[in-house]
Design an enzyme around this catalytic site. Sequence first.
Site, PDB file in Angstrom:
ATOM      1  NE  ARG A   2      -3.682   2.620   1.264  1.00 46.24           N
ATOM      2  CZ  ARG A   2      -4.668   2.953   2.061  1.00 46.24           C
ATOM      3  NH1 ARG A   2      -5.142   2.090   2.927  1.00 46.24           N
ATOM      4  NH2 ARG A   2      -5.215   4.147   1.991  1.00 46.24           N
TER       5      ARG A   2
ATOM      6  NE  ARG B 158      -8.061   2.932  -0.789  1.00 44.61           N
ATOM      7  CZ  ARG B 158      -9.109   3.513  -0.252  1.00 44.61           C
ATOM      8  NH1 ARG B 158      -9.519   3.155   0.924  1.00 44.61           N
ATOM      9  NH2 ARG B 158      -9.735   4.473  -0.856  1.00 44.61           N
TER      10      ARG B 158
ATOM     11  CG  ASP C  53      -8.471   0.990   3.367  1.00 46.16           C
ATOM     12  OD1 ASP C  53      -7.585   1.564   4.028  1.00 46.16           O
ATOM     13  OD2 ASP C  53      -9.676   1.304   3.432  1.00 46.16           O
TER      14      ASP C  53
ATOM     15  CG  ASP D 105     -10.676   1.655   7.022  1.00 47.56           C
ATOM     16  OD1 ASP D 105      -9.568   2.212   7.061  1.00 47.56           O
ATOM     17  OD2 ASP D 105     -11.496   1.841   6.113  1.00 47.56           O
TER      18      ASP D 105
END
Length: 164
Positions: A86, A95, A98, A100
């Site tokens: 990334r 991307r 990811d 989160d």
Amino acid sequence: MLLDRRTVYLLLGSNLGERRQLITDAIDYLEKEVGVVKGISSFYETAAWGKEDQPSFLNVAVEVETRFSAEEVLEKILSIEKELGRIRHEKWGARLIDIDLILYGNEIIDIPDRLQVPHPQMQYRKFVLVPLAEIAGNVVHPVLGVEISEILKSLADNLPVIKV
């Protein structure tokens, strides 16, 4: 610093490269670096959110039992993202991976410009709530006091989120 075990919910996404393999690799890293993976949602194909002129995403929600603090979990997931290639070019841009941090137990954490838990936008995003509800539908949002499945039912977001 090792703490009592906490349940952490993460959302993984990819819209570049071998998306499914990148997410699978990220889950393997989470198991090695963050804690025991207790649950994984189905894979969901979703249109890009925030910046629509890019490839669609593959998203998965993951439940991890960890003994690390929320800040340590954040550091570890940022390191995993970097390990998987990334590079942060632009907000909401395409991307490879990811990750989160969506929920950290039932804690409310606000470290300005660093970490907010629960994720401050989760309750507005179908691509987060659909996979999360699959593995944590009865979990109560610590700020809203409502179960994830109930938030999903009242969601206005009509972005297509398709199980694949």
